[in-house]
Design an enzyme around this catalytic site. Sequence first.
Site, PDB file in Angstrom:
ATOM      1  N   HIS A  20      -4.070  -0.577  26.689  1.00 43.14           N
ATOM      2  CA  HIS A  20      -3.635  -1.581  25.712  1.00 43.14           C
ATOM      3  C   HIS A  20      -2.136  -1.884  25.874  1.00 43.14           C
ATOM      4  O   HIS A  20      -1.733  -3.052  25.973  1.00 43.14           O
ATOM      5  CB  HIS A  20      -3.918  -1.067  24.301  1.00 43.14           C
ATOM      6  N   GLU A  21      -1.339  -0.818  25.892  1.00 44.61           N
ATOM      7  CA  GLU A  21       0.108  -1.020  25.990  1.00 44.61           C
ATOM      8  C   GLU A  21       0.524  -1.539  27.361  1.00 44.61           C
ATOM      9  O   GLU A  21       1.511  -2.259  27.483  1.00 44.61           O
ATOM     10  CB  GLU A  21       0.841   0.286  25.670  1.00 44.61           C
ATOM     11  N   HIS A  24       0.577  -5.319  27.189  1.00 46.98           N
ATOM     12  CA  HIS A  24       1.823  -5.826  26.590  1.00 46.98           C
ATOM     13  C   HIS A  24       2.984  -5.697  27.580  1.00 46.98           C
ATOM     14  O   HIS A  24       3.785  -6.629  27.759  1.00 46.98           O
ATOM     15  CB  HIS A  24       2.157  -5.035  25.320  1.00 46.98           C
TER      16      HIS A  24
END
Length: 539
Positions: A20-21, A24
């Site tokens: 997920h990170e 980003h």
Amino acid sequence: MDLQNLAAFVLLLGALVFVHELGHFLFAKAVGVKVLRFSIGFGPPLLSFTRGETEYRIAALPLGGYVKMAGEVPGEDASPEDEARSYLAQSPWKRMLIVAAGPAFNLIFPLLIFFVVIVSYPQPSTAVLRVVPGMPADGAGIRPGDVVTEVDGRSVRSLEEMQWALVGKAGQRIAVVVQRDGRPVKVVVTPSGEGASRNRGLIGIAPNRAPPVVAIRSGGPAERAGVQMLDRVLSVNGRPVADLPALEREIAGVTGPELTLELARRVPAEVPGLEGSVPEVKTVRIPRQEGAGMAAFGLEPADVYSLLYAGRVLPGSAAADAGIVRGDRLEAIEGKQIRSREQLLRKLGELKDRPFRLTWIHDGSPREAEVRMRPAKAADPATGESEAFELGLRFESGTPGDRGSDAKVRVGPGLALLTAAHRLGEAVAETAAGLAKLFTGQVSFKNVGGPIMIYGIAGKAAQAGLDYFLNLMALISVNLGLINLVPIPALDGFQLLSAGWEAVRRRPIPMRAREIANAVGIVALILLMVLVCVNDLTR
């Protein structure tokens, strides 16, 4: 605390948070935003190093992570040289890309997981090892030993590929080609829509053999010798048997006056709150009586995969009150024959707590009663528990862990990728539907699980095998990706909404409104974590 379960939990959450990170992080770098920190976990760092302008760390609490960007928080000052590279200085569409990348990576990651599992592990093939009596395949003349190669003009190799070819075909006459004794044979089948899911027609074949389970005739020699309903036969006169046809052949070949069977029997585990069982092995000798084959010993074949034999009746349940006992076979609801577990579950789901007429077979004779299901908690591998109405039956499926001699096939990268895409699409659709039901009140919030529930199911999945663990990781990744798209303050969905608002209105949401929304979001997330932990502890 079991170290294996803890390791599985940390690996599961750590991988999903990293993915997920990483979304980003990569998109922030791609559009020129300065990234100050990439952290897996919260709290004090356990491991930290700096490369270039970014600090990378693994923190003590592995329940999340974050990417810290320059100028990310309203009112936060950035150095003059970083002003142009700060997050809030970017155009709305760039910020939307950065924010959306996290959930997007969580939704793409399962595609990779499914692909790896499908390529690495043989998949169920289209070999017919079992034909369900009374289903369309049975009526069309498809036999055990056939291999389905084509459905309605579409070539198929795996079971999933065959199931896709049956989508939307319920009630239609379609051509099915099977390979039989080295040559193609074409039959016409009309798939059934009863009990089907995802608009997929059912024809009634399966790539697993029925285990060698027996039913007994009341008062017969098998019952007198100590054989019980739904005992599984391990050997006949010392010769091992692997499936029901093999059992019938072995007994048919017995010529002596006596039959020796080695049996595995389910014995309920006497542990409060546990519905499991343990196998008990027994040896019995059965004298012959008049008749041929299994009937000569007071036995009958019990196809527990094709027919609905009650393996366990829960005390105090609607089924127990109706008089159903272990070994009884469900036949019909409201006079309409039930041919599969899928069909039964779908019908029971429609009935809920309404009374209905249930027909079953007990000791060879039909019985009937009006039944009303009762509220219960049904286990769900993805969500923990859900409120439901339950009949109170656990159906027999052979010895624990026994699924017969499954027919498998290796699939190539092309079919594996297509299969993975289908699985991902189904997982996203089902998860989105579940979230919609949760937010509209159709499903109780008691269904929502948190870290404790994930800890438990991660450990069980790891013990079951790497493929189970990876499939669980894929499903939770889908959940994480969709939940983060919900427009709640402090989640990515709200940041997307804010950037979209700014792009349309050409001005940002007022600072005071953002501050209030963020404060409300943080409080809401804390409250949510407390509630899901209460749910977990209650379970």
